[in-house]
Motif scaffolding. Sequence first.
Motif, PDB file in Angstrom:
ATOM      1  N   THR A  58     -10.295   2.116  -4.004  1.00 47.64           N
ATOM      2  CA  THR A  58      -9.124   1.344  -3.576  1.00 47.64           C
ATOM      3  C   THR A  58      -8.115   1.250  -4.706  1.00 47.64           C
ATOM      4  O   THR A  58      -8.502   1.224  -5.883  1.00 47.64           O
ATOM      5  CB  THR A  58      -9.493  -0.103  -3.179  1.00 47.64           C
ATOM      6  N   GLY A  59      -6.848   1.175  -4.354  1.00 46.78           N
ATOM      7  CA  GLY A  59      -5.812   0.933  -5.347  1.00 46.78           C
ATOM      8  C   GLY A  59      -4.508   1.630  -4.988  1.00 46.78           C
ATOM      9  O   GLY A  59      -4.505   2.811  -4.653  1.00 46.78           O
ATOM     10  N   GLU A  92      -2.359   2.262  -7.118  1.00 44.17           N
ATOM     11  CA  GLU A  92      -1.979   3.066  -8.285  1.00 44.17           C
ATOM     12  C   GLU A  92      -2.659   4.433  -8.304  1.00 44.17           C
ATOM     13  O   GLU A  92      -2.352   5.264  -9.162  1.00 44.17           O
ATOM     14  CB  GLU A  92      -2.319   2.300  -9.574  1.00 44.17           C
ATOM     15  N   ASP A 150      -4.063  -0.978  -1.261  1.00 45.44           N
ATOM     16  CA  ASP A 150      -4.360  -2.413  -1.383  1.00 45.44           C
ATOM     17  C   ASP A 150      -3.659  -3.228  -0.294  1.00 45.44           C
ATOM     18  O   ASP A 150      -2.910  -4.164  -0.592  1.00 45.44           O
ATOM     19  CB  ASP A 150      -3.927  -2.921  -2.771  1.00 45.44           C
ATOM     20  N   ASP A 201      -6.498  -8.020  -4.602  1.00 48.64           N
ATOM     21  CA  ASP A 201      -7.930  -7.711  -4.514  1.00 48.64           C
ATOM     22  C   ASP A 201      -8.473  -8.273  -3.198  1.00 48.64           C
ATOM     23  O   ASP A 201      -8.890  -9.428  -3.118  1.00 48.64           O
ATOM     24  CB  ASP A 201      -8.674  -8.292  -5.731  1.00 48.64           C
ATOM     25  N   GLY A 218     -10.593  -3.598  -6.351  1.00 47.82           N
ATOM     26  CA  GLY A 218     -10.172  -4.604  -5.377  1.00 47.82           C
ATOM     27  C   GLY A 218     -11.104  -5.788  -5.220  1.00 47.82           C
ATOM     28  O   GLY A 218     -11.059  -6.480  -4.201  1.00 47.82           O
TER      29      GLY A 218
HETATM   30 MG    MG Z   1      -7.238  -2.449  -7.710  1.00 44.68          MG
END
Ligand code: MG
Length: 404
Positions: A186-187, A189, A229, A259, A252
Amino acid sequence: MLPIERGLEIVMSTATSKQRADWMPTESVPLLDSMHRILREDVFCDADSPPFDKAIRDGFAVRAEDVVSVPTTLAIIGESRAGAGADVVIGQGQCCEIMTGAPLPAGANAVVMVENTERVSPVSVRIRKTVREDEGLLRRGAEARVGDQILHSGRPIALADLGLLAGTGKEKVTVSRKPRVAVIATGDELVEVHETPQAGQIRNSNTYTVCAQVTEAGGEPVLLGIARDNLDDLREKIKRGLEHDLLLVSGGVSMGKYDLVETVFAEFGVEILFDKIAMKPGKPTVFGHRGNTYVFGLPGNPISTMVAFHMFVRPLILFLLKAEDTSPRILEAKLEAPVKCDPERAALLPALVRFESGGYRIRTAPWKGSSDLVGLARANALIMIPSREGTLEAGESVQFLLME
Ligand code: MG
Ligand code: AMP
């Protein structure tokens, strides 16, 4: 906060307490595919091993009593080679040429190595060294008898086991089916490995390290890609993930505004059993379950992910595989330089370990924290620093995990 051992106890007792024995079903695989799998049958010898009295040297099969005083010359009355024994009976003053793996002819009770003999003629040989009875040979059944149990259910199949399985005629082997382990990164970025990160972005590395750890532990990773996210994307991917034996989500799970993983777990009815462990790195590790699916939220920092996997996920996968030993592989070493302890959390630090004068010596390796894969790659172990006041001194024993 829960100490590591308590967290592990919760994971294992959850698996043990399921209504059904919560193990993977078995499957039958071709012999070669069984390497490193967990054996799920007891294996018995289908014949004595070796199946006949067998030479373990090239040389001459003799009666030990005939070579008590040497040198002495014996008459050669036959040849026994691997796959074709000699149909002779060795009498006094006689011998039989014999090769490694060949059946010992009747009457003989020892084999003199060819190096200790001298051929005098095609039908006679000079023996230069005495032999004891049974020297140079292995008696029928010396290794195992027909019907003896040679391997037991729950054992990880290692190299020698593979040879044994082949030797007992097992073309197919019963092993545990691999648990299917969904892996989600997850993310916002994250970009994929083949992409070039733009400002503020990094490449997704956890998917690859987690998948490799799953494979090593004996599971079958199923890549579900990167979830962004936001609730919608997380819901969609986590919903699919929950259809597997295990679901591993990295990132997350900290205290940040974005998160959201634990929230989505809860929405789907995952019973969360812990979401914090007194360990550094890896504190926000989440564990829960829904039905027969086990769920982990692994902290996103690459080293936190690895450590949390090793401590909690690997033992669970081994449990599901019904492996006899599920514990993390922890070794002991002598510390070479002092390390400060943290009274709040047990720490796992990249370290350099080497084997010297009969034992392991270990020291911490330089690194810049739980995202520093460069530092970790220069290390070969993770040293486990217990949570307590004060300092561990040079010369004290510490535990560590070897990183192969
Ligand atoms: Mg994250
Ligand atoms: P998080 O647990 O989501 O707060 O992430 C903690 C740190 O780990 C952040 O610096 C993330 O950018 C990094 N991170 C999270 N997921 C990954 C991943 N899949 N690969 C590499 N780094 C990651």
